[in-house]
Design a protein around this motif. Sequence first.
Motif, PDB file in Angstrom:
ATOM      1  N   ASN A   1       0.820  -1.271  -0.043  1.00  0.00           N
ATOM      2  CA  ASN A   1       0.030  -0.125   0.053  1.00  0.00           C
ATOM      3  C   ASN A   1       0.799   1.101   0.152  1.00  0.00           C
ATOM      4  OD1 ASN A   1      -3.023  -0.561   0.213  1.00  0.00           O
ATOM      5  ND2 ASN A   1      -2.201  -1.876   1.627  1.00  0.00           N
TER       6      ASN A   1
ATOM      7  N   GLU B   1       0.305   5.497   0.295  1.00  0.00           N
ATOM      8  CA  GLU B   1      -0.715   6.612   0.383  1.00  0.00           C
ATOM      9  C   GLU B   1      -0.005   8.033   0.395  1.00  0.00           C
ATOM     10  OE1 GLU B   1      -3.001   6.158   4.026  1.00  0.00           O
ATOM     11  OE2 GLU B   1      -3.588   4.387   3.189  1.00  0.00           O
TER      12      GLU B   1
ATOM     13  N   HIS C   1      -4.678   7.561  -2.148  1.00  0.00           N
ATOM     14  CA  HIS C   1      -4.335   6.230  -2.098  1.00  0.00           C
ATOM     15  C   HIS C   1      -3.825   5.469  -3.314  1.00  0.00           C
ATOM     16  CE1 HIS C   1      -5.350   2.403   0.471  1.00  0.00           C
ATOM     17  NE2 HIS C   1      -4.156   2.298   0.044  1.00  0.00           N
TER      18      HIS C   1
ATOM     19  N   GLN D   1      -2.981   0.257  -4.032  1.00  0.00           N
ATOM     20  CA  GLN D   1      -3.925  -0.397  -2.973  1.00  0.00           C
ATOM     21  C   GLN D   1      -3.721  -2.070  -2.691  1.00  0.00           C
ATOM     22  OE1 GLN D   1      -7.823   1.069  -3.634  1.00  0.00           O
ATOM     23  NE2 GLN D   1      -7.286   2.894  -4.350  1.00  0.00           N
ATOM     24  N   ASP D   2      -3.039  -2.613  -1.769  1.00  0.00           N
ATOM     25  CA  ASP D   2      -3.047  -3.920  -1.548  1.00  0.00           C
ATOM     26  C   ASP D   2      -2.674  -4.786  -2.589  1.00  0.00           C
ATOM     27  OD1 ASP D   2      -3.538  -4.969   0.742  1.00  0.00           O
ATOM     28  OD2 ASP D   2      -5.539  -5.570   0.247  1.00  0.00           O
TER      29      ASP D   2
ATOM     30  N   GLY E   1      -4.492   2.128  -8.943  1.00  0.00           N
ATOM     31  CA  GLY E   1      -3.831   1.616  -7.866  1.00  0.00           C
ATOM     32  C   GLY E   1      -3.901  -0.020  -7.432  1.00  0.00           C
ATOM     33  N   LYS E   2      -4.747  -0.627  -8.145  1.00  0.00           N
ATOM     34  CA  LYS E   2      -4.912  -2.050  -8.010  1.00  0.00           C
ATOM     35  C   LYS E   2      -4.500  -2.698  -9.080  1.00  0.00           C
ATOM     36  CE  LYS E   2      -9.262  -1.712  -5.211  1.00  0.00           C
ATOM     37  NZ  LYS E   2      -9.986  -0.792  -5.631  1.00  0.00           N
TER      38      LYS E   2
END
Lengths: 354, 267
Positions: free
Chosen positions: A9, A11, A16, A19-20, A209-210
């Motif tokens: 992650n 930020e 963000h 993300q993960d 972000g994914k």
Amino acid sequence: MHIEVKNLNKEFGSFHAVQDVSFEIEKGKLIGFLGPSGGGKTSILRMLAGLETPTSGDIYFHGKRVNDLPPQERGIGFVFQNYALFKHMTVFDNIAFGLKVKKQNKAFIKERVQYLVELTGLKGFEHRYPHQLSGGQRQRVAFARALAPEPQLLLLDEPFAAIDAKIRTELRTWLKDMIGELGITSIFVTHDQEEAIEVADEIMIISKGKLEQKGTPWEIYKHPQTPFVASFIGESSLIERIQCFKGFEDVATSSGIKALIRPEYVEVGKSGEIVLASATMDAAVKHLHFRGSEWMIELEIEGQRLITYRSLEKEVLHPGEKVKVLIHRAYLFNEEKSWIMENPLKVDPLPIYI
Amino acid sequence: MMMRRLWITLTYIVVSLLLLLPLYKIFTGAWADGLSGFMDALLRAQSLHALKMTGLIVIIVTVINTLFGVMLSIYLVRATWLSPLVKRLSNSIVDLPFAVSPVIGGLMIVLLLGPNTVLGTMLGNVGVSIVYALPGMVLATLFVTFPIMVREVMPVLQEIGDQQEQAASTLGAYSWYTFWKVTWPNIRFAVMYGVVLTVARSLGEFGAVLVVSGNIINKTQTATTLVYQDVENFNVVAANGIALVLAAFSIMLLLLMEWTKKRKEVH
């Protein structure tokens, strides 16, 4: 180098950026991070390099956690988007930098730089300064400089973005061959799908972000796992009411299903041109665009827009003309899931009797 | 066309009135009594002492300013651990000496560290005098010249960006090595330009030093305050003599400045 990333992650204030994200990369693979600009690709790359600290999550090189290692200790090579060459140093000194830091002896440095200069086709330019080189040459210097200390992992941030289109293709092939020859694990970032498909062994699609999907270019093309991937790869047309299309009448209307149809899933022709006439439907040609090696055709079917291509060898269509269209398959999705549906009419109902 | 010529001529006239004529007057004034008059004025005990004081202040101030100016510039441009607010605030505070009159700057030092203040008394008790002594004069000159180095180096650091430094770190270089091999070659001409400006400014500083030093002959008098005193005493030849020495230095610095400016742009 074998790389493993777990629940990464990042930020930036309230933004963000990553993300993960979790993935694993095998040794010696050439990986492309593909996705729209601002999607977090570069942030992941910079975290792997140690130039950015993850907000949470772990990064493992060879099974060893490297989160707390500074970039100096990670054994990586990094090629920056604008190359970031040391502009007050000659090509030779640029390439030798990483070796001088490690206090290698002079003869070794000279030999290694000479080898890299020849490998990257920069022979004769050793005493030039970066501002005396072309974009492609600068890129090669950046590449040679990153390789000089024999890194275990090579990271390239948009390596071709600053190079004009014509040399880009040439350089791409060169880079792929070079990395293949050296057998070094490499990751490059790009927003150009053609580039990723052509160069990478495996692609990771990253958006907002994914990590959307990871796989070989062919797998990603064939089996997109999310609507984003399906729409991002290729130039799909988004169809809101697939039920209007011949063969897809039975798709449930209730669960908000939409469809993505790739140009190559669509066959277009004058009446009689398509063999499986029973599976075709009527459409109107809206626009024609000449694309150099083929026609791009914009069709209108019951108020819905569909894009396909047509060979220059076939009879030329005209705007406004009524044509027949066969849709081989469609990529369907709703909020929960996505799947590929083949056109059921393509299977001739009475094959035995003919 | 006519108008343009007129303006150009006018500019030349103004420049000569403001710059060349005074320079000429200083020159002839210094030689009014011939070589012996000029030498006498320069070789007076108070002249030699004043020039020594000025030289000392220039050296100390330039060294300190260069060191801290470069450091502060790097922190203000690069430090990620400083919040943007802190950076903006310190960035404006750096300009304060440009906005405040040097005399006020000197006065602030007297009010803070003078013999009648708490801090001044405390320091006096351990035998350190700041005001009416060299440390106070250095402090006053530091205050006046502080923005110069930061304002020269910061834009260059911003322009080159941090990518070259990051590239160095991925190649295994730590901060000290990176500074000398990567950052320094990029900023050195800006630093040199800053040094020249700092020297020039501290050489000519008058107001702040006058307030802080008390202008005590053979003790805290600098070249500029000596010129002031000589003028007050109607010793015009001596005043012109010292002024000529200062002016000669300034012209030398100007030439050096031109040279560094050219080099700065080449990079």
